[in-house]
Design an enzyme around this catalytic site. Structure first.
Site, PDB file in Angstrom:
ATOM      1  N   HIS A  76       0.825  -1.212   0.000  1.00 42.93           N
ATOM      2  CA  HIS A  76       0.000   0.000   0.000  1.00 42.93           C
ATOM      3  C   HIS A  76       0.860   1.264   0.000  1.00 42.93           C
ATOM      4  O   HIS A  76       0.519   2.261  -0.649  1.00 42.93           O
ATOM      5  CB  HIS A  76      -0.964  -0.013   1.191  1.00 42.93           C
ATOM      6  CG  HIS A  76      -2.082  -0.998   1.024  1.00 42.93           C
ATOM      7  ND1 HIS A  76      -2.304  -2.056   1.890  1.00 42.93           N
ATOM      8  CD2 HIS A  76      -3.031  -1.095   0.051  1.00 42.93           C
ATOM      9  CE1 HIS A  76      -3.340  -2.757   1.459  1.00 42.93           C
ATOM     10  NE2 HIS A  76      -3.802  -2.208   0.351  1.00 42.93           N
ATOM     11  N   GLY A 152     -15.321   0.544 -11.807  1.00 43.58           N
ATOM     12  CA  GLY A 152     -14.418   1.678 -12.040  1.00 43.58           C
ATOM     13  C   GLY A 152     -14.410   2.114 -13.499  1.00 43.58           C
ATOM     14  O   GLY A 152     -14.229   3.299 -13.804  1.00 43.58           O
ATOM     15  N   ASP A 169      -5.892   0.096  -7.544  1.00 48.09           N
ATOM     16  CA  ASP A 169      -5.603  -0.967  -6.571  1.00 48.09           C
ATOM     17  C   ASP A 169      -6.543  -2.131  -6.872  1.00 48.09           C
ATOM     18  O   ASP A 169      -7.475  -2.427  -6.121  1.00 48.09           O
ATOM     19  CB  ASP A 169      -5.834  -0.424  -5.150  1.00 48.09           C
ATOM     20  CG  ASP A 169      -5.515  -1.467  -4.082  1.00 48.09           C
ATOM     21  OD1 ASP A 169      -5.790  -1.195  -2.905  1.00 48.09           O
ATOM     22  OD2 ASP A 169      -5.014  -2.552  -4.451  1.00 48.09           O
ATOM     23  N   ASP A 172      -6.056  -9.074  -9.851  1.00 49.31           N
ATOM     24  CA  ASP A 172      -5.416  -9.478 -11.112  1.00 49.31           C
ATOM     25  C   ASP A 172      -6.403  -9.377 -12.272  1.00 49.31           C
ATOM     26  O   ASP A 172      -7.605  -9.588 -12.082  1.00 49.31           O
ATOM     27  CB  ASP A 172      -4.899 -10.911 -10.992  1.00 49.31           C
ATOM     28  CG  ASP A 172      -3.754 -11.004  -9.989  1.00 49.31           C
ATOM     29  OD1 ASP A 172      -4.020 -11.374  -8.836  1.00 49.31           O
ATOM     30  OD2 ASP A 172      -2.632 -10.653 -10.371  1.00 49.31           O
TER      31      ASP A 172
HETATM   32  N1  SAM Z   1      -3.670  -5.910  -3.522  1.00 48.74           N
HETATM   33  C1  SAM Z   1      -4.490  -6.596  -4.342  1.00 48.74           C
HETATM   34  C2  SAM Z   1      -3.726  -7.129  -5.507  1.00 48.74           C
HETATM   35  O1  SAM Z   1      -2.629  -6.666  -5.739  1.00 48.74           O
HETATM   36  O2  SAM Z   1      -4.170  -8.038  -6.156  1.00 48.74           O
HETATM   37  C3  SAM Z   1      -5.690  -5.780  -4.698  1.00 48.74           C
HETATM   38  C4  SAM Z   1      -6.530  -5.639  -3.529  1.00 48.74           C
HETATM   39  S1  SAM Z   1      -8.090  -4.940  -3.679  1.00 48.74           S
HETATM   40  C5  SAM Z   1      -8.935  -5.938  -2.569  1.00 48.74           C
HETATM   41  C6  SAM Z   1      -8.724  -5.379  -5.244  1.00 48.74           C
HETATM   42  C7  SAM Z   1     -10.155  -4.919  -5.418  1.00 48.74           C
HETATM   43  O3  SAM Z   1     -10.425  -4.561  -6.788  1.00 48.74           O
HETATM   44  C8  SAM Z   1     -11.179  -6.011  -5.084  1.00 48.74           C
HETATM   45  O4  SAM Z   1     -11.883  -5.652  -3.927  1.00 48.74           O
HETATM   46  C9  SAM Z   1     -12.091  -6.077  -6.324  1.00 48.74           C
HETATM   47  O5  SAM Z   1     -13.455  -6.275  -6.019  1.00 48.74           O
HETATM   48  C10 SAM Z   1     -11.842  -4.698  -6.941  1.00 48.74           C
HETATM   49  N2  SAM Z   1     -12.193  -4.603  -8.359  1.00 48.74           N
HETATM   50  C11 SAM Z   1     -11.981  -5.538  -9.316  1.00 48.74           C
HETATM   51  N3  SAM Z   1     -12.471  -5.104 -10.497  1.00 48.74           N
HETATM   52  C12 SAM Z   1     -13.011  -3.871 -10.285  1.00 48.74           C
HETATM   53  C13 SAM Z   1     -13.678  -2.908 -11.116  1.00 48.74           C
HETATM   54  N4  SAM Z   1     -13.905  -3.177 -12.407  1.00 48.74           N
HETATM   55  N5  SAM Z   1     -14.061  -1.736 -10.564  1.00 48.74           N
HETATM   56  C14 SAM Z   1     -13.847  -1.482  -9.238  1.00 48.74           C
HETATM   57  N6  SAM Z   1     -13.238  -2.361  -8.384  1.00 48.74           N
HETATM   58  C15 SAM Z   1     -12.831  -3.540  -8.906  1.00 48.74           C
END
Ligand code: SAM
Length: 293
Positions: A76, A152, A169, A172
């Site tokens: 982070h 997003g 953030d 994958d």
């Molecule tokens: N540190 C982690 C990694 O490197 O893989 C990322 C952590 S964070 C929890 C990732 C977040 O992205 C998840 O909660 C997921 O639901 C969110 N996410 C995935 N696709 C997304 C999108 N299209 N719009 C917004 N959030 C999204």
């Protein structure tokens, strides 16, 4: 023959899903479980929280570790503090993803006007506040923070020339994050940024996802006048070298060690990994990685 080798109980271990998008390593990591806390499915993904002996409490999505109490600060701080120190005076920040609240907590260490966190999966936010409050540390109730539950990709389309820093953030690029490494998406990110604005992206593992790292860095360099890539080891991410890419409307080459040191001394933030030295050393890539980029 070491007897422990033959008689370990699989049920006592959590093995990460080996099918990580873009992963060429065929490495599968196992964590010895202390306690399973939650396992369930949302509209978008499988969500699991559990305690392990070494890394403490862990969040996994679709079987892939997203964050652990022990080393989340490395990830982070690299993702959030680098752009916040590079930008002269960031006031409006957008986090896309980041449902665990770790990026939100880092951004709120700065004197910003407002931060929007746009997370697609409401359940990740709710369950992270319940099972992993040690990562968000109350950031969700900060009055400068606005949490938006939305894809997003859609949110960014409604903004132009608005944000100073955008943090991607995301999980994958499979599942809900699949399209958020596309050239189109990065073009929209650039459009949503104000003058001298910059984006910071978790761009995958140099060790396990070299093609993903190269693809993201190449696309960011194509769209932004200035781009940098940094590396740091996040042990709970397959113990590999992780990459962090910044794309900027400002010329990053003009930002000196002195600029970063001055800001670091002035702000006196509580940081465990990021520092002016790390800011610059983490940009130095060994020859074999440079050649891949
Ligand atoms: N540190 C982690 C990694 O490197 O893989 C990322 C952590 S964070 C929890 C990732 C977040 O992205 C998840 O909660 C997921 O639901 C969110 N996410 C995935 N696709 C997304 C999108 N299209 N719009 C917004 N959030 C999204």
């Amino acid at each position: 023959m070491n007897k422990n080798y033959t008689c370990f109980k699989k049920s006592q271990w959590y093995f990460e899903n080996p099918e990580v998008p873009f992963d060429i390593s065929d490495i599968m990591i196992g964590f010895k479980i202390k306690k399973k806390l939650y396992s369930g499915k949302s509209q978008f993904q499988k969500i699991e929280f559990f305690d392990v002996y070494y890394y403490g409490r862990v969040l996994a999505l679709d079987g892939i570790v997203q964050t652990s109490e022990k080393d989340e600060f490395i990830y982070h701080e690299m993702l959030c503090q680098v752009p916040m120190f590079l930008h002269k005076n960031p006031k409006r920040v957008l986090i896309v993803g980041g449902g665990d609240g770790g990026s939100l907590e880092e951004i709120l260490k700065h004197k910003i006007e407002k931060v929007w966190m746009v997370e697609i999966d409401k359940k990740v936010i709710e369950l992270s506040q319940k099972y992993l409050p040690s990562i968000s540390k109350g950031a969700f109730s900060d009055k400068r923070a606005e949490v938006v539950v939305e894809d997003g990709k859609e949110f960014i389309k409604r903004h132009e020339d608005f944000f100073d820093v955008i943090v991607l953030d995301l999980s994958d690029p499979g599942g809900p994050a699949k399209d958020l490494i596309s050239l189109n998406f990065y073009k929209r990110v650039k459009k949503a940024l104000r003058k001298n604005g910059m984006v910071s992206i978790q761009s995958g593992s140099f060790t396990c996802q070299p093609e993903l790292v190269r693809t993201i860095f190449k696309r960011v360099r194509k769209i932004f006048p200035s781009a940098e890539i940094r590396r740091a080891v996040v042990p709970s991410y397959q113990a590999g070298e992780y990459s962090f890419t910044v794309g900027s409307k400002a010329n990053l080459k003009k930002i000196t060690v002195k600029d970063i040191e001055r800001k670091y001394k002035k702000l006196k933030l509580n940081l465990g990994y990021y520092s002016p030295e790390i800011h610059f050393i983490s940009k130095i890539l060994p020859k074999y990685l440079k050649e891949k980029m």
